[in-house]
Design a protein around this motif. Structure first.
Motif, PDB file in Angstrom:
ATOM      1  N   UNK A 102       0.863  -1.172   0.000  1.00 56.14           N
ATOM      2  CA  UNK A 102       0.000   0.000   0.000  1.00 56.14           C
ATOM      3  C   UNK A 102       0.903   1.226   0.000  1.00 56.14           C
ATOM      4  N   UNK A 103       0.531   2.242  -0.798  1.00 57.22           N
ATOM      5  CA  UNK A 103       1.356   3.438  -0.939  1.00 57.22           C
ATOM      6  C   UNK A 103       0.462   4.669  -0.914  1.00 57.22           C
ATOM      7  N   UNK A 104       0.974   5.726  -0.270  1.00 57.71           N
ATOM      8  CA  UNK A 104       0.304   7.012  -0.257  1.00 57.71           C
ATOM      9  C   UNK A 104       1.335   8.100  -0.365  1.00 57.71           C
ATOM     10  N   UNK A 105       1.013   9.308  -0.681  1.00 61.24           N
ATOM     11  CA  UNK A 105      -0.256   9.817  -1.203  1.00 61.24           C
ATOM     12  C   UNK A 105      -0.463   9.401  -2.662  1.00 61.24           C
ATOM     13  N   UNK A 106      -1.605   9.786  -3.191  1.00 58.40           N
ATOM     14  CA  UNK A 106      -1.944   9.399  -4.563  1.00 58.40           C
ATOM     15  C   UNK A 106      -0.892   9.885  -5.561  1.00 58.40           C
ATOM     16  N   UNK A 107      -0.361  11.084  -5.366  1.00 60.50           N
ATOM     17  CA  UNK A 107       0.659  11.600  -6.295  1.00 60.50           C
ATOM     18  C   UNK A 107       1.922  10.734  -6.243  1.00 60.50           C
ATOM     19  N   UNK A 108       2.262  10.238  -5.062  1.00 63.92           N
ATOM     20  CA  UNK A 108       3.408   9.342  -4.925  1.00 63.92           C
ATOM     21  C   UNK A 108       3.133   7.998  -5.569  1.00 63.92           C
ATOM     22  N   UNK A 109       1.919   7.480  -5.370  1.00 64.95           N
ATOM     23  CA  UNK A 109       1.534   6.218  -5.993  1.00 64.95           C
ATOM     24  C   UNK A 109       1.608   6.332  -7.509  1.00 64.95           C
ATOM     25  N   UNK A 110       1.132   7.439  -8.053  1.00 68.86           N
ATOM     26  CA  UNK A 110       1.182   7.648  -9.497  1.00 68.86           C
ATOM     27  C   UNK A 110       2.630   7.644  -9.989  1.00 68.86           C
ATOM     28  N   UNK A 111       3.520   8.307  -9.256  1.00 69.42           N
ATOM     29  CA  UNK A 111       4.938   8.327  -9.632  1.00 69.42           C
ATOM     30  C   UNK A 111       5.531   6.920  -9.579  1.00 69.42           C
TER      31      UNK A 111
END
Length: 149
Positions: A102-111
């Protein structure tokens, strides 16, 4: 409490130790990859690329359950800071049978997803050996396979 062997192996960049901790039929799920992956070779390949993608990966906490371990981490992907959790489900011998990220935030997950996608396009995940199917019982129609669809 001693750190879980997976954490120790990742922190030592010991891919052989990581591989030894994976069950032959381990399942890997992450929001950064398109689908679940199965099998030791495929998951080891993904973890190799994840380690290269998650710059400065640092485990900051470790939670233990009856048959699971959760490793909380921080990392960077380019200029994005990410936080995440590796949830490991263990078999009776302590090998990793299920690996969920699981990864957060969404901008980090997108990267992470974009970087992993580029890496895996250049170096695709090896396909797992097909699981042999049992012969259908006499007098029954075989179930269609994905190749038949």
């Amino acid at each position: 409490m001693e750190p879980h062997p997976f954490r120790t192996a990742v922190e030592a960049d010991d891919e052989a130790a990581i591989l030894a901790l994976l069950h032959d039929e381990v399942e890997f799920r992450s929001p950064a990859v398109f689908r679940p992956y199965h099998g030791r070779a495929a998951v080891a390949h993904l973890l190799h690329h994840a380690k290269a993608t998650l710059e400065g990966l640092t485990y900051i906490d470790e939670l233990h359950g009856r048959d699971s371990v959760a490793l909380v981490f921080t990392a960077r992907v380019g200029d994005k800071e990410v936080e995440g959790l590796d949830h490991l489900t263990l078999d009776e011998e302590g090998r990793i049978i299920r690996f969920r990220v699981m990864i957060r935030p969404a901008s980090g997950l997108l990267a992470v997803a974009q970087t992993m996608g580029q890496r895996l396009e250049a170096d695709p995940v090896p396909e797992a050996d097909p699981v042999p199917e049992a012969d259908p019982a006499p007098g029954t129609d075989p179930q269609p396979t994905s190749a038949d669809r």
